[in-house]
Design a protein around this motif. Structure first.
Motif, mmCIF file in Angstrom:
data_model
loop_
_atom_site.group_PDB
_atom_site.id
_atom_site.type_symbol
_atom_site.label_atom_id
_atom_site.label_comp_id
_atom_site.label_asym_id
_atom_site.label_seq_id
_atom_site.Cartn_x
_atom_site.Cartn_y
_atom_site.Cartn_z
ATOM 1 N N ARG A 1 0.836 -1.187 0.000
ATOM 2 C CA ARG A 1 0.000 0.000 0.000
ATOM 3 C C ARG A 1 0.879 1.248 0.000
ATOM 4 N NH1 ARG A 1 -2.795 -3.523 -0.873
ATOM 5 N NH2 ARG A 1 -4.579 -4.359 0.282
ATOM 6 N N THR A 2 0.355 2.313 -0.565
ATOM 7 C CA THR A 2 0.946 3.624 -0.421
ATOM 8 C C THR A 2 -0.162 4.608 -0.085
ATOM 9 O OG1 THR A 2 2.417 5.285 -1.421
ATOM 10 C CG2 THR A 2 0.797 4.234 -2.884
ATOM 11 N N ALA A 3 0.206 5.827 0.171
ATOM 12 C CA ALA A 3 -0.791 6.831 0.543
ATOM 13 C C ALA A 3 -1.736 7.107 -0.621
ATOM 14 C CB ALA A 3 -0.092 8.120 0.975
ATOM 15 N N ALA A 4 -2.843 7.767 -0.325
ATOM 16 C CA ALA A 4 -3.826 8.109 -1.351
ATOM 17 C C ALA A 4 -3.249 9.102 -2.349
ATOM 18 C CB ALA A 4 -5.067 8.697 -0.686
ATOM 19 N N ASN A 5 -3.931 9.229 -3.471
ATOM 20 C CA ASN A 5 -3.465 10.170 -4.498
ATOM 21 C C ASN A 5 -3.396 11.599 -3.968
ATOM 22 O OD1 ASN A 5 -6.413 10.185 -4.453
ATOM 23 N ND2 ASN A 5 -6.350 11.359 -6.361
ATOM 24 N N GLU A 6 -4.278 11.954 -3.055
ATOM 25 C CA GLU A 6 -4.260 13.297 -2.484
ATOM 26 C C GLU A 6 -3.074 13.513 -1.541
ATOM 27 O OE1 GLU A 6 -6.980 16.224 -2.558
ATOM 28 O OE2 GLU A 6 -6.277 15.327 -4.424
ATOM 29 N N ASP A 7 -2.431 12.425 -1.121
ATOM 30 C CA ASP A 7 -1.318 12.504 -0.173
ATOM 31 C C ASP A 7 -0.008 12.022 -0.791
ATOM 32 O OD1 ASP A 7 -2.912 13.474 1.989
ATOM 33 O OD2 ASP A 7 -3.690 11.450 2.286
ATOM 34 N N ASP A 8 0.137 12.198 -2.097
ATOM 35 C CA ASP A 8 1.399 11.937 -2.799
ATOM 36 C C ASP A 8 1.844 10.477 -2.725
ATOM 37 O OD1 ASP A 8 1.687 14.731 -3.421
ATOM 38 O OD2 ASP A 8 2.356 15.043 -1.375
ATOM 39 N N GLY A 9 0.881 9.566 -2.915
ATOM 40 C CA GLY A 9 1.215 8.145 -2.828
ATOM 41 C C GLY A 9 2.279 7.701 -3.819
ATOM 42 N N VAL A 10 2.185 8.155 -5.064
ATOM 43 C CA VAL A 10 3.177 7.744 -6.066
ATOM 44 C C VAL A 10 4.540 8.342 -5.739
ATOM 45 C CG1 VAL A 10 3.839 7.918 -8.493
ATOM 46 C CG2 VAL A 10 1.482 7.357 -7.889
ATOM 47 N N ALA A 11 4.577 9.588 -5.317
ATOM 48 C CA ALA A 11 5.851 10.203 -4.934
ATOM 49 C C ALA A 11 6.511 9.402 -3.821
ATOM 50 C CB ALA A 11 5.626 11.644 -4.499
ATOM 51 N N ARG A 12 5.731 8.935 -2.874
ATOM 52 C CA ARG A 12 6.288 8.142 -1.770
ATOM 53 C C ARG A 12 6.882 6.830 -2.275
ATOM 54 N NH1 ARG A 12 3.519 9.716 3.486
ATOM 55 N NH2 ARG A 12 2.260 11.559 2.942
ATOM 56 N N VAL A 13 6.221 6.202 -3.253
ATOM 57 C CA VAL A 13 6.774 4.976 -3.827
ATOM 58 C C VAL A 13 8.093 5.269 -4.526
ATOM 59 C CG1 VAL A 13 6.417 3.204 -5.583
ATOM 60 C CG2 VAL A 13 4.536 3.829 -4.048
ATOM 61 N N ILE A 14 8.124 6.311 -5.337
ATOM 62 C CA ILE A 14 9.354 6.661 -6.040
ATOM 63 C C ILE A 14 10.471 6.948 -5.043
ATOM 64 C CG2 ILE A 14 10.458 8.353 -7.561
ATOM 65 C CD1 ILE A 14 7.731 8.719 -8.935
ATOM 66 N N GLU A 15 10.160 7.697 -4.014
ATOM 67 C CA GLU A 15 11.166 8.023 -3.000
ATOM 68 C C GLU A 15 11.698 6.768 -2.325
ATOM 69 O OE1 GLU A 15 9.018 12.322 -2.001
ATOM 70 O OE2 GLU A 15 8.847 10.627 -0.600
ATOM 71 N N SER A 16 10.815 5.808 -2.034
ATOM 72 C CA SER A 16 11.271 4.586 -1.370
ATOM 73 C C SER A 16 12.125 3.738 -2.305
ATOM 74 C CB SER A 16 10.059 3.783 -0.850
ATOM 75 O OG SER A 16 9.298 3.263 -1.926
ATOM 76 N N VAL A 17 11.762 3.703 -3.584
ATOM 77 C CA VAL A 17 12.572 2.960 -4.552
ATOM 78 C C VAL A 17 13.970 3.571 -4.644
ATOM 79 C CG1 VAL A 17 12.857 2.488 -7.033
ATOM 80 C CG2 VAL A 17 10.649 2.075 -5.927
#
Length: 285
Positions: free
Chosen positions: A264-280
């Motif tokens: 899981r990642t955060a919702a689209n309103e809470d920068d979920g994709v950015a968080r995935v990219i940052e973790s990668v």
């Protein structure tokens, strides 16, 4: 038929996944905020991915003409898989690189079958450079050059432009039931999916999905499924999420997507994709 893909086996505890080389992300409800903007954090994450040598593909049900929402923020990431896999575009050159169309004969069969199975269904067509619709199809986003005519006429109106998607809309049907009915009635002629909260079906050629086209693009680059991280939110993302070695559902995802993914990642309103990219990127450091 409905596409099925084997979900990659869960690695043994001692197995080591290869470092991700590509991140595939949906747009609406996933990378984009609800107001269809790209957050500053996401813009920064896209730029950081480019600097680190990690490619980002935008994999969406949107047509190419609706990609301006990310075109200014792509950094070096120019590849977009549009129309649920039916078209591959270079965003920087605004160029169609590949098309995997729905045959007009199959589309006509689907139209007749769905009209009988779910009376009141209206249709529209998405071609490589235009959108056209029936009089009964509500399309407030239509362009000035959109044709309005019976779908039978629309399907033969411009054979020079590949038919990327047939769209079927019903004013009152339950969206998930509409999808299930369509698959049962005409699944041998096309692929059916949905990404809208309304009863709007997106219909592609047999074997065409976000997953199949993403797999082709990755193979051309020598990238394996195990080296791909995918993020999505709706049923049209399911095949892609099943194909990728690592998959995330945003917190606001459809129940079927939440059930099909373990990360899981955060919702689209809470920068979920950015968080995935940052973790990668942090894992690669």
């Amino acid at each position: 038929m409905t596409s099925t893909y084997r979900t990659p086996a869960t690695p043994e505890p001692h197995a080591v996944r290869p470092a991700p080389r590509l991140i595939a992300t949906d747009l609406d409800g996933t990378l984009l905020r609800d107001d269809k903007t790209v957050s500053d954090r996401t813009i920064a994450a896209l730029a950081a991915a480019e600097e680190a040598g990690v490619e980002v593909f935008f994999v969406t049900g949107r047509p190419a003409r609706w990609m301006s929402v990310v075109a200014e923020h792509v950094a070096g990431h120019a590849t977009a898989i549009c129309a649920n896999g039916a078209g591959v575009y270079d965003l920087r050159r605004n160029e169609l690189l590949a098309a995997y169309p729905l045959a007009e004969a199959d589309a006509l069969t689907v139209v007749g079958t769905l009209r009988a199975a779910v009376p009141g269904t209206a249709f529209a067509v998405e071609r490589t450079h235009g959108f056209h619709y029936e009089p009964g199809y509500s399309a407030p986003w239509a362009e000035p050059d959109s044709m309005v005519a019976p779908v039978e006429d629309l399907l033969v109106a411009d054979p020079a432009q590949p038919l990327l998607k047939l769209l079927a809309k019903h004013p009152s049907a339950d969206p998930d039931e509409f999808l299930a009915t369509a698959r049962a009635a005409a699944g041998e002629h096309a692929e059916f999916t949905r990404s809208s909260p309304s009863a709007l079906l997106e219909i592609s050629g047999v074997g065409v999905s976000k997953a199949t086209t993403l797999a082709r693009c990755c193979a051309e680059r020598g990238i394996t499924a195990a080296e791909v991280v995918a993020v999505g939110d709706m049923p049209n993302d399911l095949e892609m999420l099943g194909w990728a070695g690592t998959s995330y559902a945003v917190a606001n995802a459809h129940p079927d997507v939440l059930a099909a993914t373990t990360l899981r990642t955060a919702a689209n309103e809470d920068d979920g994709v950015a968080r995935v990219i940052e973790s990668v990127l942090a894992a690669r450091a």
